[in-house]
Each structure stands twice: as C-alpha cells, then as structure tokens.
Design an enzyme around this catalytic site. Structure first.
Site, PDB file in Angstrom:
ATOM      1  N   ASP A  97      -6.403  -6.364  -1.567  1.00 23.27           N
ATOM      2  CA  ASP A  97      -5.013  -6.631  -1.937  1.00 23.27           C
ATOM      3  C   ASP A  97      -4.917  -7.631  -3.079  1.00 23.27           C
ATOM      4  O   ASP A  97      -4.018  -7.539  -3.915  1.00 23.27           O
ATOM      5  CB  ASP A  97      -4.222  -7.112  -0.722  1.00 23.27           C
ATOM      6  CG  ASP A  97      -3.994  -5.997   0.294  1.00 23.27           C
ATOM      7  OD1 ASP A  97      -4.242  -4.815  -0.040  1.00 23.27           O
ATOM      8  OD2 ASP A  97      -3.577  -6.300   1.412  1.00 23.27           O
ATOM      9  N   HIS A 129       0.812  -1.202   0.000  1.00 27.38           N
ATOM     10  CA  HIS A 129       0.000   0.000   0.000  1.00 27.38           C
ATOM     11  C   HIS A 129       0.851   1.260   0.000  1.00 27.38           C
ATOM     12  O   HIS A 129       1.939   1.283   0.570  1.00 27.38           O
ATOM     13  CB  HIS A 129      -0.896   0.040   1.246  1.00 27.38           C
ATOM     14  CG  HIS A 129      -1.748  -1.165   1.407  1.00 27.38           C
ATOM     15  ND1 HIS A 129      -2.045  -1.696   2.632  1.00 27.38           N
ATOM     16  CD2 HIS A 129      -2.366  -1.954   0.504  1.00 27.38           C
ATOM     17  CE1 HIS A 129      -2.812  -2.762   2.483  1.00 27.38           C
ATOM     18  NE2 HIS A 129      -3.012  -2.939   1.201  1.00 27.38           N
ATOM     19  N   TYR A 175       1.037   1.709  13.936  1.00 26.66           N
ATOM     20  CA  TYR A 175       1.416   2.715  12.954  1.00 26.66           C
ATOM     21  C   TYR A 175       1.153   4.097  13.545  1.00 26.66           C
ATOM     22  O   TYR A 175       0.087   4.331  14.103  1.00 26.66           O
ATOM     23  CB  TYR A 175       0.548   2.629  11.691  1.00 26.66           C
ATOM     24  CG  TYR A 175       0.345   1.266  11.120  1.00 26.66           C
ATOM     25  CD1 TYR A 175       1.074   0.850  10.025  1.00 26.66           C
ATOM     26  CD2 TYR A 175      -0.612   0.398  11.646  1.00 26.66           C
ATOM     27  CE1 TYR A 175       0.874  -0.405   9.473  1.00 26.66           C
ATOM     28  CE2 TYR A 175      -0.816  -0.859  11.105  1.00 26.66           C
ATOM     29  CZ  TYR A 175      -0.076  -1.246  10.026  1.00 26.66           C
ATOM     30  OH  TYR A 175      -0.277  -2.487   9.481  1.00 26.66           O
ATOM     31  N   LYS A 215       5.183   7.478   7.993  1.00 29.93           N
ATOM     32  CA  LYS A 215       4.694   6.690   9.119  1.00 29.93           C
ATOM     33  C   LYS A 215       5.830   6.079   9.902  1.00 29.93           C
ATOM     34  O   LYS A 215       6.923   5.856   9.374  1.00 29.93           O
ATOM     35  CB  LYS A 215       3.690   5.636   8.678  1.00 29.93           C
ATOM     36  CG  LYS A 215       4.132   4.695   7.600  1.00 29.93           C
ATOM     37  CD  LYS A 215       2.955   3.819   7.186  1.00 29.93           C
ATOM     38  CE  LYS A 215       3.138   3.270   5.804  1.00 29.93           C
ATOM     39  NZ  LYS A 215       1.962   2.568   5.338  1.00 29.93           N
TER      40      LYS A 215
END
Length: 181
Positions: free
Chosen positions: A167, A62, A131, A71
């Site tokens: 996905d 992603h 995250y 991140k």
C-alpha cells in the site's frame, strides 16, 4: 433488515435489526432473498475472507481491473472507517468518494459493486472485517492507489499506525486514471 442507498451510484447498505436481551444479541448478517430483491445474485458471492487489524491500521485503497469484483463488507468486531472511491468512468459519481462507519454495534453490511476502490482504517484496538466476494482473486488484476493521495482527499480519522509495503508503494489516482483510459 432494510436496505439503504448511499451517495455513490450502486452502493447499498444492508441494515439489520439486532435483537438484544440479557444473553447478548442475535442478528441476521445476510439475507439472500433481500439481496435478490435489490438486484444482487446471492449465489455469485463465492469467497469469504476475514482480516484482523489493530487500531490505526489502514488497508487500501484497492480495486480490480477487468470485470472488477463485487463484495459485501461488514465489521464483525470493533469498528472501521470504510472508504469507497468510484472509478467507473461512465458513472454519475465517477471520482467521488464516500466514507461509512462499519462496526459491531450496528452490523451494517456494505455492498460494493464492481468498479470501486475500497479501503478502511481500524478505529478500535482489534478489528475484524469480513468480506464476501464474487470472484476468485487474480493478482494480475489488482489496482491500488496510495491511501494518502492528495487527489483523493481522504480524511482518515486517526494517524496511520500500520500500512503494508504494497500500500505504501501504490501509485497515484492520476496514474490509475491514465491506466484505465
């Protein structure tokens, strides 16, 4: 805590020093001053998220279009095979990938700058990944490439046991490059 550079331009590892004794352990998982010393704005990380996955699950690959997103990623429970792909056309490491093991023994935090694809595979029966993200999620900016795209040549260590339908229906690296140019 020390900071290490990786083989991908701009990607950092924050490596803590856990203090262990007969009670267990204590470790720092984030240090704003150290982040600032390495060019990160600690206040920019506005959202914390967590995922839980079972052994063999693959999440990714992603990314975000537009300004992208930065991140900080760490594995709070278990272990993951974490993979990054540089999709910044002007970068000296454009198109290169790197895999890093994140786990609950070393407590390493991975800094992922904007402009990368990111994904991971759970290496343990129960895996929690945390995250810290610098932007609110905007689904219109989502990018995805199939985890098994032959152009990326990602060597996943285990057979895939679970993958989201999103996905599985992701496009190819070649399609993403066409979209970015």
């Amino acid at each position: 805590m020390r900071v290490e550079r990786t083989g991908l331009d701009g990607v950092l590892l924050f490596v803590p020093t856990p203090h262990r004794d007969d009670r267990g352990l204590f470790t720092r998982t984030f240090d704003a001053a150290l982040a600032a010393e390495h060019g990160l704005d600690p206040a920019a990380f506005i959202q914390d998220s967590q995922s839980r996955s079972r052994l063999g699950t693959i999440r990714g690959m992603h990314g975000r279009s537009g300004r992208g997103e930065a991140k900080l990623v760490r594995c709070a429970r278990g272990a993951v095979h974490d993979v990054l792909v540089d999709l910044r056309p002007g970068s000296p490491t454009f198109g290169r990938s790197q895999a890093i093991t994140l786990d609950d023994a070393t407590f390493i935090t991975l800094y992922v700058p904007p402009g990368f694809l990111h994904g991971f595979q759970a290496l343990t029966e129960q895996t929690d990944v945390c995250y810290r993200i610098d932007r609110e999620h905007d689904p219109s900016e989502d990018l995805a490439v199939r985890y098994d795209d032959p152009d990326l040549k990602i060597d996943w260590p285990l057979p895939a046991t679970a993958i989201s339908s999103r996905d599985l229906s992701a496009g190819t690296w070649a399609q993403l490059l066409d979209r970015l140019t």
